[in-house]
Design a protein around this motif. Structure first.
Motif, PDB file in Angstrom:
ATOM      1  N   VAL A  31      44.075  71.968   5.039  1.00  0.00           N
ATOM      2  CA  VAL A  31      44.547  73.433   5.601  1.00  0.00           C
ATOM      3  C   VAL A  31      46.107  73.927   4.998  1.00  0.00           C
ATOM      4  O   VAL A  31      46.383  75.192   5.400  1.00  0.00           O
ATOM      5  CB  VAL A  31      44.441  73.618   6.894  1.00  0.00           C
ATOM      6  CG1 VAL A  31      43.012  73.202   7.467  1.00  0.00           C
ATOM      7  CG2 VAL A  31      45.509  72.732   7.541  1.00  0.00           C
ATOM      8  N   ASP A  43      46.942  77.845   5.373  1.00  0.00           N
ATOM      9  CA  ASP A  43      46.333  78.705   4.672  1.00  0.00           C
ATOM     10  C   ASP A  43      45.093  79.495   5.604  1.00  0.00           C
ATOM     11  O   ASP A  43      44.475  78.796   6.292  1.00  0.00           O
ATOM     12  CB  ASP A  43      45.522  78.137   3.559  1.00  0.00           C
ATOM     13  CG  ASP A  43      44.492  79.077   2.724  1.00  0.00           C
ATOM     14  OD1 ASP A  43      44.708  80.319   3.021  1.00  0.00           O
ATOM     15  OD2 ASP A  43      43.971  78.671   1.674  1.00  0.00           O
ATOM     16  N   SER A  46      41.697  80.834   2.940  1.00  0.00           N
ATOM     17  CA  SER A  46      40.709  79.832   2.143  1.00  0.00           C
ATOM     18  C   SER A  46      40.186  80.353   1.053  1.00  0.00           C
ATOM     19  O   SER A  46      39.160  80.210   0.765  1.00  0.00           O
ATOM     20  CB  SER A  46      39.566  79.535   2.970  1.00  0.00           C
ATOM     21  OG  SER A  46      40.090  79.038   4.383  1.00  0.00           O
ATOM     22  N   SER A  49      37.118  82.339   1.464  1.00  0.00           N
ATOM     23  CA  SER A  49      36.028  81.227   2.125  1.00  0.00           C
ATOM     24  C   SER A  49      35.494  80.480   0.932  1.00  0.00           C
ATOM     25  O   SER A  49      34.423  79.939   1.148  1.00  0.00           O
ATOM     26  CB  SER A  49      34.965  82.133   2.966  1.00  0.00           C
ATOM     27  OG  SER A  49      35.523  82.840   3.883  1.00  0.00           O
ATOM     28  N   ASN A  52      36.147  76.566   2.211  1.00  0.00           N
ATOM     29  CA  ASN A  52      35.776  76.040   3.425  1.00  0.00           C
ATOM     30  C   ASN A  52      35.892  74.612   4.147  1.00  0.00           C
ATOM     31  O   ASN A  52      36.335  74.405   5.124  1.00  0.00           O
ATOM     32  CB  ASN A  52      34.138  76.440   3.982  1.00  0.00           C
ATOM     33  CG  ASN A  52      34.192  78.151   3.944  1.00  0.00           C
ATOM     34  OD1 ASN A  52      35.169  78.733   3.945  1.00  0.00           O
ATOM     35  ND2 ASN A  52      32.834  78.275   4.206  1.00  0.00           N
ATOM     36  N   HIS A  55      41.191  72.637   1.087  1.00  0.00           N
ATOM     37  CA  HIS A  55      41.969  72.239  -0.355  1.00  0.00           C
ATOM     38  C   HIS A  55      41.795  70.761  -0.700  1.00  0.00           C
ATOM     39  O   HIS A  55      42.093  69.735   0.039  1.00  0.00           O
ATOM     40  CB  HIS A  55      43.243  72.467  -0.311  1.00  0.00           C
ATOM     41  CG  HIS A  55      43.473  74.194  -0.323  1.00  0.00           C
ATOM     42  ND1 HIS A  55      43.167  74.738  -1.324  1.00  0.00           N
ATOM     43  CD2 HIS A  55      43.881  74.804   0.888  1.00  0.00           C
ATOM     44  CE1 HIS A  55      43.564  76.286  -0.917  1.00  0.00           C
ATOM     45  NE2 HIS A  55      43.739  76.472   0.300  1.00  0.00           N
ATOM     46  N   ARG A 231      30.745  79.444   7.408  1.00  0.00           N
ATOM     47  CA  ARG A 231      31.888  80.547   7.902  1.00  0.00           C
ATOM     48  C   ARG A 231      31.936  81.253   9.492  1.00  0.00           C
ATOM     49  O   ARG A 231      32.611  80.984  10.050  1.00  0.00           O
ATOM     50  CB  ARG A 231      32.216  81.465   6.543  1.00  0.00           C
ATOM     51  CG  ARG A 231      33.382  82.649   6.956  1.00  0.00           C
ATOM     52  CD  ARG A 231      34.684  81.960   7.384  1.00  0.00           C
ATOM     53  NE  ARG A 231      35.243  81.191   6.271  1.00  0.00           N
ATOM     54  CZ  ARG A 231      36.344  80.319   6.823  1.00  0.00           C
ATOM     55  NH1 ARG A 231      37.067  80.579   7.792  1.00  0.00           N
ATOM     56  NH2 ARG A 231      36.795  79.680   5.823  1.00  0.00           N
ATOM     57  N   PRO A 374      40.399  77.132   6.518  1.00  0.00           N
ATOM     58  CA  PRO A 374      39.444  76.235   5.966  1.00  0.00           C
ATOM     59  C   PRO A 374      38.610  75.798   7.278  1.00  0.00           C
ATOM     60  O   PRO A 374      39.123  75.576   8.336  1.00  0.00           O
ATOM     61  CB  PRO A 374      40.208  75.046   5.303  1.00  0.00           C
ATOM     62  CG  PRO A 374      41.481  75.815   4.789  1.00  0.00           C
ATOM     63  CD  PRO A 374      41.726  76.919   5.750  1.00  0.00           C
TER      64      PRO A 374
END
Ligand SMILES: *Cc1c(COP(=O)(O)O)cnc(C)c1O
Length: 396
Positions: A31, A43, A46, A49, A52, A55, A231, A374
């Motif tokens: 994240v 973050d 994301s 999106s 999700n 990273h 999401r 995320p």
């Protein structure tokens, strides 16, 4: 080089079609992202999106590297041994029968439009295919797609526009009913409008659209490029209303952010209408994309991202609603897809969150802050973020 030097070079050589916050990201994990000075940020966007899964998810990265060492691109002139497995997995996970692979979201939407028109002529027997879309829509940036945008900055000076679209009021089934003719091939909408500022339609709206489409032999197409893949707290946002569209466009998190991967999902009856040569893409369905997407889907399922989004989304929304600031017009959301709508431009809050609290958020349409971290985020990390939001809005 420091941040300012990078920003100067970017501004000098790159077209200014974005207005980014001045954070120059060097690397990221989960994240968190880190700028070139080594400062850490949480973050909360994301990449609209696309990440999700967080990273640089190690499992997706491994799948990408492994495949990159074998073969990356065969073109669809030949077959490869990853694409069939990807098709099967994507259908099993989503419950659709057939896949047409593309790269960007806009291409998936273009593909859905072409499919709907073809279906209209070949199956429904329309004279001139019409597609109903909604005000406030965002489906991408191609000339056809912006032809039916209601956002002036996305559309102005890019004429002449593609014909064949009618615009209903989003969330208002009666305005859609009035636009139906014998030539209506499809309705194309977002189940929740992301770019418009996380606009959630009234309860029952998607059910009403489904019924209108079924009653009039119209294809219901949902664009789940932003809302899909957990999401909103379910794999797809349409599950909140217990309906199924005839066709859905997916992208963004289908790759976990590693590579542009999109697809159209539908039935054999509909996607089966394509014959060789009628549509295609050089990179769409490459073995590299297929390997990445399979790993990205595994992470979504194995790490229960829908459940996490649902539980933590409700938790974070209820905490955010305790923030007191008279300039907050509304706080709404579904899953970890949350909007803070202000009565004034939201940019200064985004800048303060970024600069003073290391939280990355971005305004959409001036007045709304979209919060979409995320989905691997933890309760503790959200609590940490909450302190930043509370401080920025209550010190205002
Ligand atoms: C991002 C997005 C698109 C466009 O995807 P690109 O990959 O940027 O072309 C289309 N529809 C929706 C709902 C989106 O959020």
């Amino acid at each position: 080089m420091n941040s300012n030097e990078y920003i100067q070079i970017e501004n000098e050589y790159g077209a200014h079609n974005y207005k980014p916050l001045d954070v120059v990201i060097d690397h990221a994990e989960g994240v968190y992202v880190y700028d070139v000075e080594g400062k850490r940020y949480l973050d909360c966007l994301s990449a609209y999106s696309a990440v999700n899964q967080g990273h640089c998810h190690p499992k997706i990265m491994q799948a990408m590297v492994n495949q990159a060492k074998k073969v990356t691109l065969t073109s669809r002139a030949f077959r490869n041994n990853v694409l069939p497995l990807y098709y099967k997995k994507l259908c099993e996970v989503t419950g659709f029968e057939m896949v047409l692979p593309m790269n960007t979201g806009a291409e998936a939407v273009e593909t859905a439009i072409k499919t709907a028109r073809k279906w209209g002529y070949q199956k429904k027997g329309v004279d001139k295919a019409e597609i109903i879309v909604c005000s406030g829509n965002f489906h991408g940036r191609t000339t056809t797609i912006i032809s039916f945008s209601t956002d002036k900055s996305a559309k102005n000076d890019f004429a002449p526009y593609t014909d064949g679209f009618k615009i209903a009021e989003y969330g208002d089934i009666n305005s859609m009913k009035k636009l139906v003719t014998k030539n209506t091939a499809a309705v194309l909408i977002e189940p929740i409008q992301g770019e418009a500022g996380i606009k959630i339609p009234p309860e029952g709206y998607l059910k009403d659209v489904r019924k209108l489409c079924t009653d009039n032999n119209i294809l219901m197409i949902l664009d789940e490029i932003q809302t899909g893949f957990s999401r909103t707290g379910k794999l797809f946002a349409f599950e909140h209303e217990n309906i199924r569209p005839d066709m859905v466009t997916v992208g963004k998190a289908l790759s976990g952010g590693f590579y542009p991967i999109s697809a159209v999902l539908s039935s054999k009856e509909i996607l089966g209408l394509f014959k060789p040569g009628e549509h295609g893409s050089t990179f769409g369905g490459s073995p590299l994309a297929a390997a990445i997407a399979m790993a990205a889907l595994d992470v979504i399922i194995d790490e229960n991202l829908a459940e996490n989004s649902k539980i933590l989304g409700e938790y974070f929304l209820s905490r955010l609603k305790t923030i007191k600031n008279p300039k907050i017009k509304e706080i709404r959301g579904r899953g970890l897809f949350i909007a803070i709508e202000m009565t004034i431009p939201a940019r200064k809050y985004c800048e303060a969150l970024c600069k003073d609290y290391g939280i990355l958020v971005k305004e959409t349409h001036e007045g709304t802050i979209r919060i979409a971290p995320p989905l691997v985020i933890t309760k503790e990390q959200l609590d940490e973020a909450f302190e930043g939001f509370k401080a920025v809005f209550e010190e205002d």
